[in-house]
Design an enzyme around this catalytic site. Structure first.
Site, PDB file in Angstrom:
ATOM      1  N   HIS A 326       0.848  -1.206   0.000  1.00 38.81           N
ATOM      2  CA  HIS A 326       0.000   0.000   0.000  1.00 38.81           C
ATOM      3  C   HIS A 326       0.884   1.257   0.000  1.00 38.81           C
ATOM      4  O   HIS A 326       0.671   2.177  -0.796  1.00 38.81           O
ATOM      5  CB  HIS A 326      -0.903  -0.028   1.244  1.00 38.81           C
ATOM      6  CG  HIS A 326      -1.572   1.273   1.541  1.00 38.81           C
ATOM      7  ND1 HIS A 326      -2.849   1.581   1.115  1.00 38.81           N
ATOM      8  CD2 HIS A 326      -1.136   2.361   2.220  1.00 38.81           C
ATOM      9  CE1 HIS A 326      -3.149   2.810   1.517  1.00 38.81           C
ATOM     10  NE2 HIS A 326      -2.123   3.300   2.191  1.00 38.81           N
ATOM     11  N   GLU A 327       1.887   1.289   0.897  1.00 43.48           N
ATOM     12  CA  GLU A 327       2.776   2.468   0.971  1.00 43.48           C
ATOM     13  C   GLU A 327       3.527   2.690  -0.348  1.00 43.48           C
ATOM     14  O   GLU A 327       3.678   3.813  -0.809  1.00 43.48           O
ATOM     15  CB  GLU A 327       3.787   2.313   2.122  1.00 43.48           C
ATOM     16  CG  GLU A 327       3.184   2.387   3.521  1.00 43.48           C
ATOM     17  CD  GLU A 327       2.491   3.706   3.803  1.00 43.48           C
ATOM     18  OE1 GLU A 327       2.912   4.752   3.268  1.00 43.48           O
ATOM     19  OE2 GLU A 327       1.493   3.695   4.562  1.00 43.48           O
ATOM     20  N   HIS A 330       1.622   4.413  -3.031  1.00 42.02           N
ATOM     21  CA  HIS A 330       1.656   5.887  -3.014  1.00 42.02           C
ATOM     22  C   HIS A 330       2.819   6.396  -3.867  1.00 42.02           C
ATOM     23  O   HIS A 330       2.695   7.396  -4.576  1.00 42.02           O
ATOM     24  CB  HIS A 330       1.830   6.401  -1.575  1.00 42.02           C
ATOM     25  CG  HIS A 330       0.590   6.312  -0.743  1.00 42.02           C
ATOM     26  ND1 HIS A 330      -0.619   6.847  -1.128  1.00 42.02           N
ATOM     27  CD2 HIS A 330       0.363   5.743   0.476  1.00 42.02           C
ATOM     28  CE1 HIS A 330      -1.530   6.628  -0.188  1.00 42.02           C
ATOM     29  NE2 HIS A 330      -0.958   5.946   0.793  1.00 42.02           N
ATOM     30  N   GLU A 406      -5.672   7.109  -0.831  1.00 42.35           N
ATOM     31  CA  GLU A 406      -5.650   5.890  -0.007  1.00 42.35           C
ATOM     32  C   GLU A 406      -6.345   4.731  -0.718  1.00 42.35           C
ATOM     33  O   GLU A 406      -5.853   3.607  -0.724  1.00 42.35           O
ATOM     34  CB  GLU A 406      -6.302   6.143   1.365  1.00 42.35           C
ATOM     35  CG  GLU A 406      -5.526   7.070   2.281  1.00 42.35           C
ATOM     36  CD  GLU A 406      -4.117   6.577   2.569  1.00 42.35           C
ATOM     37  OE1 GLU A 406      -3.918   5.372   2.790  1.00 42.35           O
ATOM     38  OE2 GLU A 406      -3.193   7.423   2.558  1.00 42.35           O
ATOM     39  N   ASP A 410      -4.606   1.255  -1.914  1.00 42.06           N
ATOM     40  CA  ASP A 410      -5.176  -0.058  -1.583  1.00 42.06           C
ATOM     41  C   ASP A 410      -5.351  -0.893  -2.848  1.00 42.06           C
ATOM     42  O   ASP A 410      -5.043  -2.087  -2.875  1.00 42.06           O
ATOM     43  CB  ASP A 410      -6.544   0.096  -0.895  1.00 42.06           C
ATOM     44  CG  ASP A 410      -6.423   0.463   0.582  1.00 42.06           C
ATOM     45  OD1 ASP A 410      -5.278   0.446   1.090  1.00 42.06           O
ATOM     46  OD2 ASP A 410      -7.451   0.756   1.217  1.00 42.06           O
TER      47      ASP A 410
END
Length: 466
Positions: A326-327, A330, A406, A410
Site C-alpha cells: 500500500h505504501e 503511493h 488511499e 489499496d
C-alpha cells in the site's frame, strides 16, 4: 433607535474590521469543529454493540475498548480545543503579540542590539513565543500521555523519558527554526520587488533538505533505528520493491515501542536512494510488547505484565508486506510527488499574496503595531490570520484528495495480489490502535484523511471474492 449590526460594522475603521473578522472567523471554525465533534461523540456514546456488518471483524471486547478510548480522546480534545481558542482570543484582545514584541526588543537591547537589528529581535520573539506555547501546552500533553494513553494501555514512557524527550524536541526545533527564520527574513529584506520568488525558492530548498536529513540525522536523536536483520521478511521486501522498480537502499526498524504501542510504516529519500522504516510495533516478530509477554516470568514488573497481557501485537510477515505494498503504491502512483507539487504551488501563491499585502499599514495597526511593521509579524498576521479562511478550504480539499489516494494505494496493493493480507492487516492495525470503526458521516468527511475502515474493507473484499 438602535443601530443595526450592518450600520455598526460600516462605522468601524478598517483596522477594527480586520481584527473583528479574524476573531469572528476563528470562533466560527471552532464552533463548527465542536459541532462535528459533538456529533461524533454521540456515535461513541450510542453505538454500544458491534454493528452486524462488523461481526466477523471485531469482537465485542475490542469494540468496547476502542469505544471508551475514542470517547476519552474526544472529551479531552473538546477541553484542550476550548482552552486554545480562549487562550488565542485573550492573547489578541490583551495585545499579547505587541507586548511580546516590545519585550523582545528590550531583551535584545540589553544584549547590545538596538532597534536596527530587527532580525535579532524577531529571533528573540520566536524563542519566547515557542517557549510560551511549550509551557502552556505541557499540562495537556502530560494529561494526554499519562492519563488517557496510559489508561488505555498505549503509553510506554516514564515521566523522565517524557521530559527528556520534550526538552530535546524543543532544542532541536530551535536549532532548525531560528537559523531558517533569520535567513528567510534576510531574503525578504534584501530581495527587492521579487523577494517572494527568492523566499519561496528558499523554503523549497529548506523543506527538501529537511526531508533528506530528517530520518538520518534528526529522527535518530529521539528513537533507535536498526537495520532490519537478514531473513525472510527482508528478502520479501526487497523482492517486492524490485518488482515495481522501487530504488530501495535500506530497511530500518525503529523502536517506537519505547514511546507508545501505536504502529506505523513509512518510506523516505529522493531519487535512487529510498529507505523504508517499519515501527517495531507493526512487526509481530519484533514488537517488544510481544517479547515482554513471552518473558513475563523473568521478574518483569507487574505493571508491564498487566499492560501486555493477552495482547499479541503487530502483523504477520505477509500482512506487513501488504501494508508496504500500500505504501509503495503511493510512490508508484506518484502521490508523493503530487503532494509536493500541490504544497509548493500553495506556498508560492501564499508568498505572492504576502508580497501584495505586506505594505498595508492597517494590517499591522489592527493587531496593535502602530509605529513599526516588522517582517516576522507581517508573516504571522498574513499567514496565520488573514489566510485562515483559505487554509480551511485548502485543508478540506487535501483531506478529500488524501482519501482518494488511499483507495488508489489499496487498489495497487490488490493488484500485487495482497488483497487478502491487506484486509486482515487493516483489521489488526485497527484493533491494535483501538480505532473505532463507526463514524458520523459529516465528521468523517471533514476530518478523515484515510477512508473509514468499512469502506476500505468493502473495496478489498470485492477483490478477494474475484
Amino acid at each position: 433607535a438602535m443601530a443595526l449590526p450592518g450600520e455598526l460594522w460600516a462605522e468601524l475603521s478598517a483596522e477594527r474590521r480586520i481584527f473583528c473578522s479574524v476573531l469572528l472567523f476563528s470562533w466560527t471554525v471552532y464552533l463548527w469543529e465542536a459541532f462535528l465533534a459533538h456529533r461524533q461523540r454521540r456515535v461513541y456514546r450510542t453505538t454500544t454493540h458491534v454493528p452486524q456488518e462488523l461481526g466477523q471483524i471485531m469482537d465485542s471486547e475490542t469494540f468496547e475498548k476502542s469505544r471508551l478510548y475514542q470517547l476519552d480522546k474526544s472529551t479531552f480534545s473538546f477541553w484542550s480545543g476550548l482552552y486554545s481558542e480562549v487562550e488565542g482570543t485573550m492573547i489578541l484582545l490583551c495585545g499579547g503579540i505587541p507586548f511580546l514584541w516590545k519585550l523582545s526588543g528590550q531583551i535584545s537591547g540589553h544584549a547590545g542590539f538596538g532597534q536596527e537589528y530587527e532580525i535579532v529581535q524577531s529571533l528573540v520573539f520566536l524563542l519566547l513565543a515557542t517557549l510560551f506555547s511549550a509551557v502552556t501546552g505541557l499540562p495537556w500533553s502530560l494529561y494526554n500521555t499519562f492519563v488517557i494513553e496510559e489508561k488505555h494501555g498505549f503509553n510506554q514512557q516514564t515521566l523522565g523519558f517524557f521530559f527528556k524527550d520534550a526538552i530535546k524536541k524543543f532544542v532541536v526545533t530551535q536549532c532548525i527554526l531560528l537559523p531558517v527564520t533569520s535567513l528567510l527574513l534576510y531574503i525578504i529584506k534584501i530581495g527587492g520587488d521579487y523577494f517572494f520568488i527568492y523566499a519561496w525558492l528558499f523554503t523549497l530548498v529548506v523543506s527538501l533538505v529537511l526531508v533528506t536529513i530528517y530520518a538520518d540525522y534528526i529522527a535518530p536523536l529521539f528513537d533507535k533505528f536498526i537495520p532490519l536483520p537478514e531473513g525472510e521478511l527482508k528478502q520479501q521486501i526487497e523482492t517486492m520493491a524490485k518488482s515495481i522498480d522501487f530504488p530501495l537502499t535500506k530497511v530500518y526498524v525503529v523502536e517506537g515501542s519505547k514511546r507508545s504501542s501505536h504502529s506505523n510504516a513509512y518510506f523516505y529519500g529522493f531519487f535512487k536512494n529510498k529507505r523504508i522504516v517499519l515501527f517495531d510495533t507493526l512487526l509481530e516478530d519484533y514488537s517488544s510488547l510481544n517479547k515482554e509477554q513471552a518473558e513475563g516470568e523473568d521478574g518483569e514488573n507487574e505493571e508491564t505484565k498487566s499492560k501486555t497481557k493477552n495482547k499479541k501485537q503487530g502483523c504477520k510477515n505477509e500482512e506487513v508486506l501488504a501494508v508496504l505494498g500500500h505504501e509503495l503504491g503511493h510512490w508508484k502512483l506518484g502521490h508523493t510527488v503530487k503532494n509536493i507539487i500541490i504544497s509548493q504551488m500553495n506556498s508560492f501563491l501564499c508568498f505572492f499574496l504576502f508580497a501584495v499585502l505586506i505594505g498595508r499599514k492597517e494590517l499591522f495597526t489592527a493587531f496593535g503595531f502602530y509605529d513599526t511593521q516588522p517582517t516576522l509579524i507581517g508573516l504571522m498576521i498574513i499567514f496565520q490570520f488573514i489566510f485562515s479562511p483559505y487554509n480551511e478550504v485548502l485543508s478540506f480539499c487535501l483531506t478529500v484528495l488524501s482519501r482518494r489516494f488511499e483507495f488508489q494505494a489499496d487498489a495497487f496493493a490488490k493488484e500485487l495480489g495482497k488483497a487478502k493480507d491487506l484486509y486482515s492487516a487493516l483489521i489488526k492495525l485497527n484493533k491494535d490502535n483501538l480505532g473505532f470503526p463507526v463514524s458520523d458521516w459529516i465528521f468523517s468527511m471533514w476530518h478523515y484523511s484515510h477512508p473509514p475502515l468499512l469502506e476500505r474493507l468493502q473495496a478489498l473484499k470485492d477483490a478477494k471474492q474475484e
